[in-house]
Design a protein around this motif. Structure first.
Motif, PDB file in Angstrom:
ATOM      1  N   GLU A  68      45.455  47.361  39.557  1.00  0.00           N
ATOM      2  CA  GLU A  68      45.103  46.855  38.429  1.00  0.00           C
ATOM      3  C   GLU A  68      46.171  47.009  37.341  1.00  0.00           C
ATOM      4  O   GLU A  68      46.733  47.993  37.262  1.00  0.00           O
ATOM      5  N   TYR A  69      46.090  46.090  36.332  1.00  0.00           N
ATOM      6  CA  TYR A  69      47.065  46.306  35.107  1.00  0.00           C
ATOM      7  C   TYR A  69      46.335  46.050  33.956  1.00  0.00           C
ATOM      8  O   TYR A  69      45.825  44.727  33.711  1.00  0.00           O
ATOM      9  N   ASP A  70      45.987  46.915  32.805  1.00  0.00           N
ATOM     10  CA  ASP A  70      45.225  46.683  31.932  1.00  0.00           C
ATOM     11  C   ASP A  70      43.783  46.009  32.366  1.00  0.00           C
ATOM     12  O   ASP A  70      43.246  45.139  31.696  1.00  0.00           O
ATOM     13  N   GLY A  71      43.429  46.619  33.234  1.00  0.00           N
ATOM     14  CA  GLY A  71      41.929  46.103  33.815  1.00  0.00           C
ATOM     15  C   GLY A  71      41.826  44.883  34.550  1.00  0.00           C
ATOM     16  O   GLY A  71      40.741  44.273  35.058  1.00  0.00           O
ATOM     17  N   GLU A  72      43.054  44.214  34.909  1.00  0.00           N
ATOM     18  CA  GLU A  72      43.247  42.738  35.422  1.00  0.00           C
ATOM     19  C   GLU A  72      43.950  43.240  36.840  1.00  0.00           C
ATOM     20  O   GLU A  72      44.710  43.824  37.119  1.00  0.00           O
TER      21      GLU A  72
END
Length: 199
Positions: A68-72
């Motif tokens: 994930e990146y920043d929750g995405e």
């Protein structure tokens, strides 16, 4: 597991729709590096794939994660082929969506996964096998200081044919302070991951 904006967590059944959308949207980006089945169909069902991965997790033979990146959701990372007993080894495979490339997500996730394999899963050796043409993945192992261990000829069926792979590995003794910590602190040897005969 988290480091900055990068997270690594166990895959969940409800991730199927997002992962399948990312794989389909990124076909041109991912297809040259994707494992294929000789003579098999190229279609896939992410829900079935996740069920199989989670069964491997329950069996202790694999550990499937989403990156994930920043929750995405940015991609997927699997620790697979886990061997116990006198070997205590496994292999890492991964993919990241093109829109997230170049942000250090894969490098960070591989470092966290390797540290978890050594510290939490009790493994001794982690391997990554990469096609010689895959410069982005070669940069990952070089940044993290994985040691080059040789060429495996026609090793994995990728994009419709048997492909050569460079093999890289780390053992727990190579990184007593952890893979992520060594990389973040700039302590990776400058020639780490070098393939003999290549600049």
């Amino acid at each position: 597991m988290h480091h900055g904006p990068v997270g690594l967590r166990l895959i969940r059944p409800r991730d199927a729709r997002t992962l399948q959308r990312e794989l389909l949207t990124n076909r041109a980006w991912l297809q040259p590096w994707e494992a294929t089945i000789p003579g098999g169909a190229s279609s896939f069902d992410m829900r079935v794939s996740i069920r199989r991965l989670l069964q491997q997790h329950r069996d202790g033979t694999g550990h499937p994660f989403v990156m994930e990146y920043d929750g995405e959701i940015a991609g997927q990372l699997n620790i697979w082929g886990v061997s116990r007993g006198s070997l205590c080894s496994a292999t890492i495979g991964y993919w990241v969506s093109e829109r997230f490339a170049g942000r250090g997500i894969t490098t960070t996730a591989v470092a966290m996964a390797t540290d978890a394999a050594f510290d939490q899963l009790g493994l001794h050796r982690m391997e990554i096998c990469i096609r010689p043409e895959n410069q982005a993945s070669l940069r990952v192992v070089r940044k993290l200081g994985f040691r080059y261990e040789g060429l495996r000829r026609r090793f994995i069926h990728i994009d419709g044919d048997w492909r050569d792979h460079h093999a890289f590995a780390l053992t727990r003794e190579d990184v007593p302070g952890g893979v992520l910590n060594r990389w973040v602190q700039g302590l990776v040897p400058p020639d780490a991951g070098a393939v003999p005969g290549e600049s």
